[in-house]
Motif scaffolding. Structure first.
Motif, short mmCIF file in Angstrom:
data_model
loop_
_atom_site.label_atom_id
_atom_site.label_comp_id
_atom_site.label_asym_id
_atom_site.label_seq_id
_atom_site.Cartn_x
_atom_site.Cartn_y
_atom_site.Cartn_z
N GLU A 83 0.82 -1.21 0.00
CA GLU A 83 0.00 0.00 0.00
C GLU A 83 0.85 1.25 0.00
OE1 GLU A 83 -2.73 -0.14 3.26
OE2 GLU A 83 -3.55 -2.07 2.60
N ARG A 84 1.99 1.17 0.70
CA ARG A 84 2.82 2.36 0.82
C ARG A 84 4.28 1.96 1.00
NH1 ARG A 84 1.25 6.36 5.43
NH2 ARG A 84 1.59 4.46 6.61
N THR A 86 7.68 4.13 2.18
CA THR A 86 8.17 5.41 2.70
C THR A 86 9.68 5.44 2.56
OG1 THR A 86 6.35 5.48 4.29
CG2 THR A 86 8.23 6.94 4.70
N GLU A 99 10.77 12.27 -7.37
CA GLU A 99 9.70 13.22 -7.64
C GLU A 99 9.47 13.40 -9.14
OE1 GLU A 99 10.96 16.64 -5.39
OE2 GLU A 99 9.96 15.91 -3.57
N HIS A 102 7.28 10.62 -10.76
CA HIS A 102 5.85 10.59 -10.46
C HIS A 102 5.36 9.16 -10.24
CE1 HIS A 102 5.55 14.84 -11.38
NE2 HIS A 102 6.20 14.61 -12.51
N GLY A 104 3.71 7.79 -7.81
CA GLY A 104 2.33 7.64 -7.36
C GLY A 104 2.15 7.99 -5.90
N LYS A 105 0.91 7.97 -5.46
CA LYS A 105 0.58 8.37 -4.10
C LYS A 105 1.10 7.38 -3.05
CE LYS A 105 -3.54 10.80 -5.52
NZ LYS A 105 -4.98 10.83 -5.54
N GLY A 106 1.34 6.15 -3.45
CA GLY A 106 1.81 5.14 -2.51
C GLY A 106 3.24 5.31 -2.08
N VAL A 108 5.91 7.65 -0.42
CA VAL A 108 5.96 8.81 0.46
C VAL A 108 7.42 9.12 0.78
CG1 VAL A 108 5.29 9.70 2.73
CG2 VAL A 108 3.75 8.17 1.47
#
Length: 111
Positions: A83-84, A86, A99, A102, A104-106, A108
């Motif tokens: 899911e993520r 970091t 960055e 790009h 994705g949102k997963g 961090v």
């Protein structure tokens, strides 16, 4: 779900030798360059975390000096199952690569 650890390794860069170190329960360090010669180890470490059932993977990037497109590819692959992910304390160069990609949102980034 709890965070999963993924592995610390150092590729042969200058006087560094490949080594595996435990760091702390929530994250492990990646040291050196993540590029074509080292991406198999990075992929294996990410796969190990995913196969253990981790949905939240933390990777300490403060000692990563370079990450090429192969590193981005492995992060994208791991994000298909997690899911993520970091990235902790990446250098400005690595941050810019991530960055710009790009992913994705997963993915961090935490300083």
């Amino acid at each position: 779900m709890t965070s999963e650890t993924i592995g610390r390794f150092a590729r042969r860069i200058g006087n560094l030798r490949p080594t595996l170190f435990e760091h702390r329960p929530a994250a492990r360090d990646v040291t050196g360059e993540i590029d074509l010669p080292s991406c198999a180890e990075f992929r294996d470490a990410l796969n190990e975390a995913v196969e253990s059932g981790a949905r939240d993977i933390k990777v300490d990037f403060k000692h990563v000096t370079f990450m090429g497109s192969t590193g981005i590819r492995e992060l994208v692959r791991a994000l298909q199952a997690a899911e993520r992910i970091t990235l902790l304390s990446p250098s400005s160069i690595v941050r810019r690569v991530v960055e710009t990609a790009h992913v994705g949102k997963g993915l961090v980034i935490v300083d």
